[in-house]
Design a protein around this motif. Structure first.
Motif, PDB file in Angstrom:
ATOM      1  N   SER B  94       7.773   2.332   2.946  1.00  0.00           N
ATOM      2  CA  SER B  94       8.246   3.295   2.110  1.00  0.00           C
ATOM      3  C   SER B  94       6.910   3.924   1.342  1.00  0.00           C
ATOM      4  O   SER B  94       6.352   3.100   0.440  1.00  0.00           O
ATOM      5  CB  SER B  94       9.071   2.461   0.933  1.00  0.00           C
ATOM      6  N   SER B  95       6.759   5.183   1.771  1.00  0.00           N
ATOM      7  CA  SER B  95       5.413   5.672   1.326  1.00  0.00           C
ATOM      8  C   SER B  95       5.633   5.787  -0.390  1.00  0.00           C
ATOM      9  O   SER B  95       4.659   5.863  -1.160  1.00  0.00           O
ATOM     10  CB  SER B  95       5.139   7.198   2.051  1.00  0.00           C
ATOM     11  N   GLU B  96       7.098   6.024  -0.767  1.00  0.00           N
ATOM     12  CA  GLU B  96       7.100   6.697  -2.228  1.00  0.00           C
ATOM     13  C   GLU B  96       6.664   5.209  -3.150  1.00  0.00           C
ATOM     14  O   GLU B  96       6.142   5.427  -4.093  1.00  0.00           O
ATOM     15  CB  GLU B  96       8.635   6.708  -2.311  1.00  0.00           C
ATOM     16  N   LEU B  97       7.092   3.967  -2.561  1.00  0.00           N
ATOM     17  CA  LEU B  97       6.710   2.960  -3.193  1.00  0.00           C
ATOM     18  C   LEU B  97       5.241   2.159  -3.088  1.00  0.00           C
ATOM     19  O   LEU B  97       4.800   1.105  -3.449  1.00  0.00           O
ATOM     20  CB  LEU B  97       7.714   1.760  -3.039  1.00  0.00           C
ATOM     21  N   SER B  98       4.362   2.850  -2.328  1.00  0.00           N
ATOM     22  CA  SER B  98       3.406   2.322  -1.499  1.00  0.00           C
ATOM     23  C   SER B  98       2.174   2.978  -2.350  1.00  0.00           C
ATOM     24  O   SER B  98       1.880   4.319  -1.716  1.00  0.00           O
ATOM     25  CB  SER B  98       3.486   2.216  -0.272  1.00  0.00           C
ATOM     26  N   ASP B  99       1.356   2.339  -3.104  1.00  0.00           N
ATOM     27  CA  ASP B  99       0.315   3.152  -3.332  1.00  0.00           C
ATOM     28  C   ASP B  99      -1.189   2.579  -3.024  1.00  0.00           C
ATOM     29  O   ASP B  99      -2.193   3.079  -2.979  1.00  0.00           O
ATOM     30  CB  ASP B  99      -0.092   3.262  -4.953  1.00  0.00           C
ATOM     31  N   ALA B 100      -1.152   1.480  -2.283  1.00  0.00           N
ATOM     32  CA  ALA B 100      -2.212   0.759  -1.792  1.00  0.00           C
ATOM     33  C   ALA B 100      -2.958   1.558  -0.665  1.00  0.00           C
ATOM     34  O   ALA B 100      -4.107   1.211  -0.396  1.00  0.00           O
ATOM     35  CB  ALA B 100      -1.949  -0.735  -1.492  1.00  0.00           C
ATOM     36  N   LEU B 101      -2.257   2.488  -0.064  1.00  0.00           N
ATOM     37  CA  LEU B 101      -2.844   2.861   1.043  1.00  0.00           C
ATOM     38  C   LEU B 101      -3.990   3.762   0.545  1.00  0.00           C
ATOM     39  O   LEU B 101      -4.850   4.191   1.402  1.00  0.00           O
ATOM     40  CB  LEU B 101      -1.801   3.777   1.806  1.00  0.00           C
ATOM     41  N   ALA B 102      -4.257   4.159  -0.601  1.00  0.00           N
ATOM     42  CA  ALA B 102      -5.067   4.816  -1.385  1.00  0.00           C
ATOM     43  C   ALA B 102      -6.468   4.053  -1.352  1.00  0.00           C
ATOM     44  O   ALA B 102      -7.728   4.670  -1.347  1.00  0.00           O
ATOM     45  CB  ALA B 102      -4.643   5.337  -2.657  1.00  0.00           C
ATOM     46  N   LEU B 103      -6.318   2.906  -1.290  1.00  0.00           N
ATOM     47  CA  LEU B 103      -7.631   2.089  -1.167  1.00  0.00           C
ATOM     48  C   LEU B 103      -8.432   1.923   0.159  1.00  0.00           C
ATOM     49  O   LEU B 103      -7.606   2.067   1.130  1.00  0.00           O
ATOM     50  CB  LEU B 103      -7.166   0.494  -1.568  1.00  0.00           C
ATOM     51  N   GLN B 104      -9.519   2.172   0.079  1.00  0.00           N
ATOM     52  CA  GLN B 104     -10.143   2.254   1.385  1.00  0.00           C
ATOM     53  C   GLN B 104     -10.087   0.982   2.285  1.00  0.00           C
ATOM     54  O   GLN B 104     -10.480   0.991   3.155  1.00  0.00           O
ATOM     55  CB  GLN B 104     -11.753   2.560   1.191  1.00  0.00           C
ATOM     56  N   GLN B 105      -9.632  -0.277   1.526  1.00  0.00           N
ATOM     57  CA  GLN B 105      -9.602  -1.419   1.973  1.00  0.00           C
ATOM     58  C   GLN B 105      -8.177  -1.763   2.838  1.00  0.00           C
ATOM     59  O   GLN B 105      -8.059  -2.701   3.459  1.00  0.00           O
ATOM     60  CB  GLN B 105      -9.684  -2.687   0.993  1.00  0.00           C
ATOM     61  N   VAL B 106      -7.301  -0.752   2.691  1.00  0.00           N
ATOM     62  CA  VAL B 106      -6.118  -0.989   3.098  1.00  0.00           C
ATOM     63  C   VAL B 106      -5.672   0.045   3.936  1.00  0.00           C
ATOM     64  O   VAL B 106      -5.722   1.249   3.591  1.00  0.00           O
ATOM     65  CB  VAL B 106      -5.033  -1.035   2.081  1.00  0.00           C
ATOM     66  N   THR B 107      -5.188  -0.361   5.316  1.00  0.00           N
ATOM     67  CA  THR B 107      -4.780   0.655   6.254  1.00  0.00           C
ATOM     68  C   THR B 107      -3.739   0.067   7.071  1.00  0.00           C
ATOM     69  O   THR B 107      -3.316  -1.035   6.866  1.00  0.00           O
ATOM     70  CB  THR B 107      -5.791   1.311   6.994  1.00  0.00           C
ATOM     71  N   LEU B 108      -2.825   0.869   7.968  1.00  0.00           N
ATOM     72  CA  LEU B 108      -1.847   0.434   8.856  1.00  0.00           C
ATOM     73  C   LEU B 108      -2.686   0.367  10.227  1.00  0.00           C
ATOM     74  O   LEU B 108      -3.483   1.389  10.507  1.00  0.00           O
ATOM     75  CB  LEU B 108      -0.465   1.341   8.987  1.00  0.00           C
ATOM     76  N   PHE B 109      -2.280  -0.385  11.000  1.00  0.00           N
ATOM     77  CA  PHE B 109      -2.817  -0.053  12.376  1.00  0.00           C
ATOM     78  C   PHE B 109      -2.675   0.985  13.158  1.00  0.00           C
ATOM     79  O   PHE B 109      -3.707   1.633  13.523  1.00  0.00           O
ATOM     80  CB  PHE B 109      -2.136  -1.230  13.462  1.00  0.00           C
ATOM     81  N   SER B 110      -1.711   1.880  12.932  1.00  0.00           N
ATOM     82  CA  SER B 110      -1.219   3.178  13.345  1.00  0.00           C
ATOM     83  C   SER B 110      -2.205   4.114  12.709  1.00  0.00           C
ATOM     84  O   SER B 110      -2.240   5.301  13.261  1.00  0.00           O
ATOM     85  CB  SER B 110       0.217   3.366  13.019  1.00  0.00           C
ATOM     86  N   GLN B 111      -2.858   3.819  11.629  1.00  0.00           N
ATOM     87  CA  GLN B 111      -3.633   4.965  10.823  1.00  0.00           C
ATOM     88  C   GLN B 111      -4.958   4.496  10.890  1.00  0.00           C
ATOM     89  O   GLN B 111      -6.047   5.270  10.250  1.00  0.00           O
ATOM     90  CB  GLN B 111      -3.147   5.194   9.521  1.00  0.00           C
ATOM     91  N   ALA B 112      -5.436   3.412  11.687  1.00  0.00           N
ATOM     92  CA  ALA B 112      -6.885   2.994  11.502  1.00  0.00           C
ATOM     93  C   ALA B 112      -7.693   3.846  12.208  1.00  0.00           C
ATOM     94  O   ALA B 112      -7.555   4.721  13.057  1.00  0.00           O
ATOM     95  CB  ALA B 112      -6.899   1.532  12.486  1.00  0.00           C
ATOM     96  N   ASP B 113      -8.918   4.023  11.513  1.00  0.00           N
ATOM     97  CA  ASP B 113     -10.091   4.810  12.063  1.00  0.00           C
ATOM     98  C   ASP B 113     -10.862   3.979  13.038  1.00  0.00           C
ATOM     99  O   ASP B 113     -10.411   2.757  13.415  1.00  0.00           O
ATOM    100  CB  ASP B 113     -11.055   5.481  10.976  1.00  0.00           C
ATOM    101  N   ALA B 114     -11.735   4.662  13.672  1.00  0.00           N
ATOM    102  CA  ALA B 114     -12.448   3.986  14.802  1.00  0.00           C
ATOM    103  C   ALA B 114     -13.253   2.570  14.467  1.00  0.00           C
ATOM    104  O   ALA B 114     -12.966   1.644  15.166  1.00  0.00           O
ATOM    105  CB  ALA B 114     -13.657   4.822  15.389  1.00  0.00           C
ATOM    106  N   GLU B 115     -13.793   2.467  13.203  1.00  0.00           N
ATOM    107  CA  GLU B 115     -14.239   1.418  12.832  1.00  0.00           C
ATOM    108  C   GLU B 115     -13.417   0.092  12.529  1.00  0.00           C
ATOM    109  O   GLU B 115     -13.383  -1.024  12.890  1.00  0.00           O
ATOM    110  CB  GLU B 115     -15.082   1.654  11.303  1.00  0.00           C
ATOM    111  N   GLN B 116     -11.994   0.590  11.947  1.00  0.00           N
ATOM    112  CA  GLN B 116     -10.854  -0.242  11.459  1.00  0.00           C
ATOM    113  C   GLN B 116     -10.270  -0.658  13.072  1.00  0.00           C
ATOM    114  O   GLN B 116      -9.837  -1.999  13.095  1.00  0.00           O
ATOM    115  CB  GLN B 116      -9.858   0.528  10.729  1.00  0.00           C
ATOM    116  N   GLN B 117     -10.122  -0.046  13.807  1.00  0.00           N
ATOM    117  CA  GLN B 117      -9.807  -0.352  15.126  1.00  0.00           C
ATOM    118  C   GLN B 117     -10.463  -1.333  15.825  1.00  0.00           C
ATOM    119  O   GLN B 117     -10.159  -2.219  16.445  1.00  0.00           O
ATOM    120  CB  GLN B 117      -9.677   0.921  16.088  1.00  0.00           C
TER     121      GLN B 117
END
Lengths: 252, 456
Positions: B94-117
């Motif tokens: 729920s993107s409306e209730l989720s603010d943690a993706l703004a943190l550089q420490q938090v991501t979803l597998f589907s949105q991971a950059d190369a380093e995170q992958q």
């Protein structure tokens, strides 16, 4: 106030109280002394309604009401208070929560207005001060990690908050040093008035120097074998209980 | 019944798994799941935990609806806890209730950059893999199923010597759907050397009867000298089925402090496996379970002391009401090399009725000779002395029961390192204990009077 007639009671099928009679009028302080195993603590537990203390004969009326059929909480709401010889530790339940639940229940039964949390905290803090307990004891678990003297002062604080008409102090002085004893005695004396009665159960005459009784009774072998004024306590201190027990057996 | 469940879940997993990054894990998971058999009464680790409600439940699809309702919005705030949040509804972010993706420490597998992958490839599934070699029964086929069905998940990466200032709250919420459905959730958290964070995993639902089966898997990689404070809270409506695992790797001088809370549902099974992999690490594992009605709640914990000079302290308490059944299995395994280990385990249980059940088993397996270990389990009813004491002060028997029961677990709540989380949980649990408000009204007197938070 309280009228105890021919009270017989068993604990685990053993006959402990064997025909105890006691009449207490409003405002009186009665001390009950006696040797170990005489039934002193049993009396307190029977009057407060503890499970396992079975009344087999006799009657007890408090302010004209038969209390023997009442649950312990009903007796408390009717104005009976037992200060425990060994107050129970209840970790996880804060003293304040416990006191508020208790005072709410008793006041509601007596038709007094309920106190809100802020009023109650203020009152509880006053009583803390009166018995010389630090206020941090309100936040802590009930009696949890309290010293012996602190536990007894906590009992006294409960008594002050509940304003009972009959207070039973069950060996409240046992294990207290003189300083702690004075605090407790001052608290009790401050609560003495024309409408409140006390049963002071004790093993030691020392307490009665601080809480001066109107009457002293000797409980031996489940009955009151001698009654007198406060000077009886001194006589007991000097002579012990042996002479009374043998006299009782001789009479029986 | 078991065969049909097995076949349906395998089909669903194969259909769900589409993320190329996870392809190898998916394939291995599918293979392992296909080869595994569904546990039954004869399987030691599932002896008292019947899967009947799961096997007969027709969970062969994912959710068709994941609407954000007012009820869920309220649940997601977790009592207005101050936290950075990620909120999932029936598995969907729920993107409306989720603010943690703004943190550089938090991501979803589907949105991971190369380093995170790269991090995901490096760590995902590795913590879990330890469990298959430890023979504790915690390496069960539901973990394989999670690997098999995995399409997305949460990655939290806290870099060297970083500290997350706010707790991170990950809420997996569910709501009723037209047909029963499955949710696969996955969390990978990596704390680099010297990192510190507080993680609140929150499983909850609205108050409608639920028809979801959640398969949750959390892997925590705690680096040298790093510290994680972990809260895992299960607050679902009682029809939600939940099988969840937490696997933790501890590196040198690291620390894992956890509080697990289970309210109980028709089936909740939790496995917690902590691996002391390098010396100097410490684990503080605490938990509370309070099932009621006909709920079934199972905690299987396993602490693996593999190396010298590590310590663990585990305290779980349970209160079973009505016809509820709880299972607690606390295993401590001290390997031959793990000299100078200090390990303690305590499990205390309170049965409120004659029909409630607890199966508790502390299990100490010690292969080293210079260690200090203690364990104990108790099962009891409310103490007569304490009941009489409260009644003698005018408190009714029923209210005294509620206060004493609450007190039994409140001891652990009061010891929580985050007072704001304790403040969220206390009312929530007080509400649970006093189904009748008149019985629970004094449980929060400290808060009401403004005494909590005060260092009186």
């Amino acid at each position: 106030m309280i009228s105890i007639k021919n009270l017989h009671a068993n604990v685990e099928d053993k006959n402990i109280l064997k025909g105890l009679n006691l009449e207490i009028k409003p405002g009186e302080v009665h001390a009950i002394m006696g040797p170990n195993g005489a039934g002193k603590s049993t009396l307190g537990n029977v009057l407060a309604g503890r499970d396992g203390y079975e009344v087999t004969d006799g009657s007890v009326t408090l302010n004209g009401k038969d209390i023997l059929e009442m649950e312990p909480e009903e007796r408390a709401r009717e104005g009976l208070f037992l200060a425990f010889q060994y107050p129970v530790e209840i970790p996880g339940v804060s003293n304040l929560e416990f006191l508020k639940a208790s005072v709410d229940a008793v006041r509601a039964h007596q038709g007094k207005p309920a106190l809100d949390s802020v009023q109650f905290l203020k009152l509880a803090r006053e009583k803390c001060k009166a018995v010389n307990l630090d206020q941090s004891f309100l936040k802590r678990g009930v009696n949890e990690g309290f010293s012996g003297g602190e536990k007894k002062r906590n009992e006294l604080m409960q008594m002050m908050l509940l304003e009972p008409s009959l207070c039973i102090l069950d060996e409240t002085d046992s294990g207290l040093d003189i300083d702690a004893l004075q605090v407790v005695a001052e608290g009790v004396n401050a609560m003495r008035d024309a409408n409140r009665s006390f049963i002071v159960v004790t093993h030691y005459q020392r307490l009665l120097d601080y809480i001066v009784p109107d009457y002293v009774h000797v409980l031996a072998n489940g009955r009151i074998v001698k009654s007198g004024g406060k000077e009886l306590a001194l006589e007991l201190e000097e002579k012990g209980y042996g002479w009374l027990e043998s006299a009782d057996n001789g009479a029986a | 019944m078991a065969e049909q469940f097995h076949a349906q879940q395998l089909a669903l997993a194969t259909e769900q798994a589409r993320n190329p990054l996870l392809a190898a894990l998916n394939a291995a998971g599918q293979q392992a799941f296909a080869a595994a058999s569904v546990p039954n009464r004869k399987t030691e680790a599932w002896k008292y935990t019947s899967l009947h409600n799961l096997l007969t439940g027709d969970f062969q699809r994912t959710a068709s609806q994941s609407d954000l309702t007012a009820g869920l919005r309220e649940v997601a705030t977790l009592g207005s806890l101050k936290a950075a949040r990620l909120v999932f509804i029936n598995g969907q972010l729920s993107s409306e209730l989720s603010d943690a993706l703004a943190l550089q420490q938090v991501t979803l597998f589907s949105q991971a950059d190369a380093e995170q992958q790269a991090l995901i490839s490096q760590h995902l599934g590795t913590v879990l893999a330890h469990a298959s070699s430890n023979n504790s029964g915690s390496a069960h086929l539901f973990n394989d199923l999670n690997n098999a069905a995995l399409n997305d998940g949460v990655l939290i990466h806290v870099g060297k010597n970083q500290r997350l200032e706010q707790p991170l709250q990950i809420s997996w919420l569910s709501s009723n759907n037209p047909q029963p459905f499955s949710i696969t959730s996955r969390l990978l958290m990596v704390l680099e050397s010297g990192a510190e964070a507080t993680l609140v995993e929150h499983y909850a639902s609205d108050e409608q009867p639920q028809n979801s089966f959640t398969n949750a898997l959390t892997e925590l990689v705690i680096g040298d000298n790093a510290r994680l404070q972990h809260y895992r809270l299960q607050l679902m409506q009682e029809d939600a089925l939940h099988i969840g695992s937490t696997h933790v790797d501890l590196a040198r001088d690291s620390q894992y402090s956890a509080f697990h809370l289970g309210l109980g549902t028709r089936l909740t099974r939790n496995d917690i496996v902590v691996n002391h992999n390098v010396g100097g690490s410490h684990c503080e594992l605490n938990g509370v379970y309070i099932p009621q009605n006909q709920q079934l709640l199972d905690f299987h914990t396993c602490i693996e002391h593999k190396v010298p000079h590590c310590t663990s302290n585990e305290v779980f308490r349970g209160i079973m009401n009505d016809k509820a059944r709880a299972v607690f299995n606390g295993r401590i395994h001290i390997h031959p090399q793990a000299q100078k280990t200090l390990a303690e385990l305590s499990n205390k249980n309170l049965l409120l009725t004659n029909t409630a059940e607890i199966y508790t088993k502390p299990e100490l397996e010690i292969y080293a000779d210079d260690v200090k270990c203690a364990h104990g389990a108790t099962v009891a009813q409310l103490e007569e002395k304490a009941m009489f004491y409260m009644q003698s002060r005018g408190i009714s028997k029923k209210e005294a029961e509620v206060m004493l029961s609450f007190g039994f677990i409140n001891e652990l709540l009061e010891a929580l390192p985050h007072e704001d989380i304790a403040l969220v949980l206390r009312p929530l649990l007080a509400h649970r204990f006093g189904r009748d408000q008149s019985l629970s009204r004094h449980l929060l007197e400290n808060e009401t009077a403004g005494l909590s938070g005060e260092n009186a």
